[in-house]
Design an enzyme around this catalytic site. Sequence first.
Site, mmCIF file in Angstrom:
data_model
loop_
_atom_site.group_PDB
_atom_site.id
_atom_site.type_symbol
_atom_site.label_atom_id
_atom_site.label_comp_id
_atom_site.label_asym_id
_atom_site.label_seq_id
_atom_site.Cartn_x
_atom_site.Cartn_y
_atom_site.Cartn_z
ATOM 1 N N LYS A 22 29.990 36.225 51.559
ATOM 2 C CA LYS A 22 29.910 34.645 50.376
ATOM 3 C C LYS A 22 30.917 35.158 49.828
ATOM 4 C CE LYS A 22 27.745 35.357 46.572
ATOM 5 N NZ LYS A 22 29.114 34.950 45.431
ATOM 6 N N ASN A 23 31.863 36.355 49.573
ATOM 7 C CA ASN A 23 33.197 36.083 48.001
ATOM 8 C C ASN A 23 34.222 35.650 49.140
ATOM 9 O OD1 ASN A 23 31.388 35.802 46.562
ATOM 10 N ND2 ASN A 23 31.370 37.950 45.509
ATOM 11 N N ARG A 92 29.310 28.944 40.489
ATOM 12 C CA ARG A 92 29.985 29.177 40.421
ATOM 13 C C ARG A 92 31.561 29.199 40.503
ATOM 14 N NH1 ARG A 92 33.125 30.447 35.405
ATOM 15 N NH2 ARG A 92 34.994 31.619 36.036
ATOM 16 N N CYS A 116 25.662 31.911 37.511
ATOM 17 C CA CYS A 116 24.709 32.943 37.287
ATOM 18 C C CYS A 116 25.027 32.931 36.082
ATOM 19 C CB CYS A 116 24.737 34.393 37.797
ATOM 20 S SG CYS A 116 24.495 34.403 39.542
ATOM 21 N N ARG A 121 31.332 32.125 30.817
ATOM 22 C CA ARG A 121 31.424 32.370 32.447
ATOM 23 C C ARG A 121 32.871 31.111 32.172
ATOM 24 N NH1 ARG A 121 28.270 33.865 36.951
ATOM 25 N NH2 ARG A 121 30.610 34.842 37.902
ATOM 26 N N PRO A 122 33.524 31.902 31.310
ATOM 27 C CA PRO A 122 34.908 30.373 31.154
ATOM 28 C C PRO A 122 35.953 30.141 31.888
ATOM 29 C CG PRO A 122 35.817 32.866 29.858
ATOM 30 C CD PRO A 122 34.121 32.722 30.625
ATOM 31 N N ILE A 123 36.738 29.393 31.968
ATOM 32 C CA ILE A 123 37.853 29.026 33.373
ATOM 33 C C ILE A 123 39.183 28.620 32.436
ATOM 34 C CG2 ILE A 123 36.023 28.336 34.778
ATOM 35 C CD1 ILE A 123 37.820 25.347 33.987
ATOM 36 N N ASP A 305 28.989 43.806 40.743
ATOM 37 C CA ASP A 305 28.374 43.682 42.169
ATOM 38 C C ASP A 305 27.456 44.323 42.258
ATOM 39 O OD1 ASP A 305 30.618 40.837 43.093
ATOM 40 O OD2 ASP A 305 29.475 40.776 41.188
ATOM 41 N N ILE A 327 32.384 44.520 32.711
ATOM 42 C CA ILE A 327 33.322 42.981 33.315
ATOM 43 C C ILE A 327 32.725 41.497 32.523
ATOM 44 C CG2 ILE A 327 33.832 41.707 34.961
ATOM 45 C CD1 ILE A 327 35.577 43.983 35.258
ATOM 46 N N ARG A 397 20.762 33.020 47.336
ATOM 47 C CA ARG A 397 22.514 32.011 47.561
ATOM 48 C C ARG A 397 23.604 33.339 48.105
ATOM 49 N NH1 ARG A 397 24.011 32.755 41.555
ATOM 50 N NH2 ARG A 397 26.006 32.378 43.616
HETATM 51 C C1 EPZ Z 1 33.788 36.727 40.871
HETATM 52 O O1 EPZ Z 1 33.890 35.708 39.714
HETATM 53 C C2 EPZ Z 1 32.577 37.136 42.203
HETATM 54 N N1 EPZ Z 1 32.302 35.547 42.497
HETATM 55 C C3 EPZ Z 1 31.980 37.346 41.100
HETATM 56 O O2 EPZ Z 1 30.396 38.059 42.401
HETATM 57 C C4 EPZ Z 1 32.047 39.104 40.664
HETATM 58 O O3 EPZ Z 1 31.284 39.531 39.865
HETATM 59 C C5 EPZ Z 1 33.018 38.582 40.000
HETATM 60 O O4 EPZ Z 1 34.841 37.526 40.644
HETATM 61 C C6 EPZ Z 1 34.225 40.177 39.584
HETATM 62 O O5 EPZ Z 1 34.751 40.666 40.949
HETATM 63 C C7 EPZ Z 1 33.286 35.323 43.555
HETATM 64 O O6 EPZ Z 1 33.884 35.512 44.423
HETATM 65 C C8 EPZ Z 1 32.617 33.298 44.287
HETATM 66 P P1 EPZ Z 1 36.114 36.680 37.373
HETATM 67 P P2 EPZ Z 1 34.044 35.267 39.038
HETATM 68 O O7 EPZ Z 1 37.014 35.418 37.231
HETATM 69 O O8 EPZ Z 1 35.617 34.074 39.948
HETATM 70 C C9 EPZ Z 1 36.481 36.725 32.320
HETATM 71 C C10 EPZ Z 1 28.788 37.596 42.695
HETATM 72 O O9 EPZ Z 1 27.189 38.214 42.535
HETATM 73 N N2 EPZ Z 1 37.215 34.921 32.714
HETATM 74 O O10 EPZ Z 1 36.524 37.891 38.007
HETATM 75 O O11 EPZ Z 1 34.139 34.354 38.188
HETATM 76 C C11 EPZ Z 1 34.809 35.869 32.896
HETATM 77 O O12 EPZ Z 1 34.143 35.850 32.003
HETATM 78 C C12 EPZ Z 1 29.813 36.730 41.811
HETATM 79 O O13 EPZ Z 1 28.636 37.099 44.137
HETATM 80 C C13 EPZ Z 1 37.332 35.011 31.429
HETATM 81 O O14 EPZ Z 1 37.375 35.014 31.138
HETATM 82 O O15 EPZ Z 1 34.776 36.572 38.583
HETATM 83 C C14 EPZ Z 1 33.973 38.117 33.618
HETATM 84 O O16 EPZ Z 1 33.935 38.395 32.246
HETATM 85 C C15 EPZ Z 1 29.027 37.365 41.131
HETATM 86 N N3 EPZ Z 1 38.101 33.285 32.122
HETATM 87 C C16 EPZ Z 1 35.653 38.300 33.560
HETATM 88 O O17 EPZ Z 1 36.454 37.450 33.519
HETATM 89 C C17 EPZ Z 1 38.630 32.917 33.289
HETATM 90 O O18 EPZ Z 1 39.747 31.626 33.299
HETATM 91 C C18 EPZ Z 1 35.864 38.313 35.297
HETATM 92 O O19 EPZ Z 1 35.555 37.095 36.240
HETATM 93 C C19 EPZ Z 1 37.653 33.648 34.050
HETATM 94 C C20 EPZ Z 1 37.531 34.575 34.298
#
Ligand code: EPZ
Length: 432
Positions: A22-23, A92, A116, A121-123, A305, A327, A397
């Site tokens: 998926k990812n 997301r 989720c 989930r900030p960006i 995950d 995380i 999903r």
């Molecule tokens: C990806 O999410 C995956 N989703 C998640 O899988 C996975 O858990 C995660 O990476 C970590 O490995 C997809 O690939 C679609 P991150 P993502 O940006 O990109 C913080 C599943 O179950 N953060 O690595 O959203 C964030 O809040 C899903 O398949 C900021 O603070 O994860 C988190 O605490 C769940 N600011 C940490 O970083 C930002 O701008 C990791 O987030 C972005 C993220």
Amino acid sequence: MVTYKISGARRLCGELDAQGAKNAALPILTATLLTRGLNIIENCPRILDVEVLLDILQHLGCKVTWEEDRLLVDTASADGDSIPEYLMRKMRSSVILFGALLGRLRSGEISSPGGCELGPRPINFHISAFEQMGVVIEERHGCLHGVLEHPHDTTINLEFPSVGATENIMLLAAALPCTTTIYNAAREPEIEDLQAMLCSMGAGVRGAGTPVLVIRGSGKLRPVSHTIIPDRVVAATYLIGAAVTGGELKLNHVQERHLNAATTLLSQSGCQIERLPDGLYLKAPERPRPLGVVRTMPHPGFPTDMQAIFMTYAALAQGCSVMIETIFESRFKHVPELRRLGANIVVDGRMAVITGVPWLYGATVRADDLRGGAALILAGLAAQGETRVLDNGHIARGYQTPEHFLRLLGAKIEALEGHPPALPPEEERDRG
Ligand code: EPZ
């Protein structure tokens, strides 16, 4: 709404092919927007998040056709530059469409993403990187509008190796006639898969799997054929299904190196694991040994995950395990539900202490997110008696018809429409 009705304590034995990741599928399908033509994507999982993304691509004017598990995505006539909120909020990972729209059109508009409830989930990492790359971003009416007039070479230092932010930067950078360097990039296998796709499209991307990524973009990216890597989290889920039911499983088409963290834990806790030319074989122990202390970390550390599904495994071990979620802020929603099945788990902040019990017993539980829902299905497979997992669409999903594949392995499981009430046990029914 779905109810997974499971009659547990049946050994899972057999052979399965791993589904596409998926990812990886989500950024790979998004990357097709950087081209103008017919892309052929193989091994694409038929899951809800992919369906939502395909709705978004069609909303933008792409033509999408399924042929078995091959997907044809024709982006020649895609002319949309904004995505409505009702589609954005369905998952997301829709935030990475911002990078692809900016790469294709040099402008784009998205609303805040959904996903989720794992905590905020900030960006901010995405926005800050795009602004360093020259994108002018305005927030209006809950939407983000971006315009890129003067692309230039950029070096980005990510505060955290964010998977989504790394992918978003790669998608924009691949389409720009300049060089973008990312330090502290995410190193997940899905990043490597996106690098392979972008390179076959004509961008020069190097370094995926390491903390430093260099992307030399091109204004002329061509449509490609690409095969998506296997899903390491789904693979680990089925391996644990065999491990918690005293069974055995041959899993085909998995890339063992993507599963290292999982297979190391499984073999250290008593599973017999064999590496095969094109997969893995697992034989369950009588009862797993405890896991020790497991800390979720960015790849190549233990993946967040897999935290929930390994908690189900630890719940049946002969001793005490500790899991620390580093995380996400709120990724223990499955704990109270596992307790309803008889698990002995105490949570303190981001730490869960799991004291293994000899068996779980069936109950009605609720899935609050994708991976927590999978963990509850695994617990129901191991539990004595009947378990009902009430799910509002989280599990579908990320898992392609889990009830079908689990039945192939000998499970007694049905996916019922809605949340029908559980009937009283037979003897009570007879008493009227
Ligand atoms: C990806 O999410 C995956 N989703 C998640 O899988 C996975 O858990 C995660 O990476 C970590 O490995 C997809 O690939 C679609 P991150 P993502 O940006 O990109 C913080 C599943 O179950 N953060 O690595 O959203 C964030 O809040 C899903 O398949 C900021 O603070 O994860 C988190 O605490 C769940 N600011 C940490 O970083 C930002 O701008 C990791 O987030 C972005 C993220």
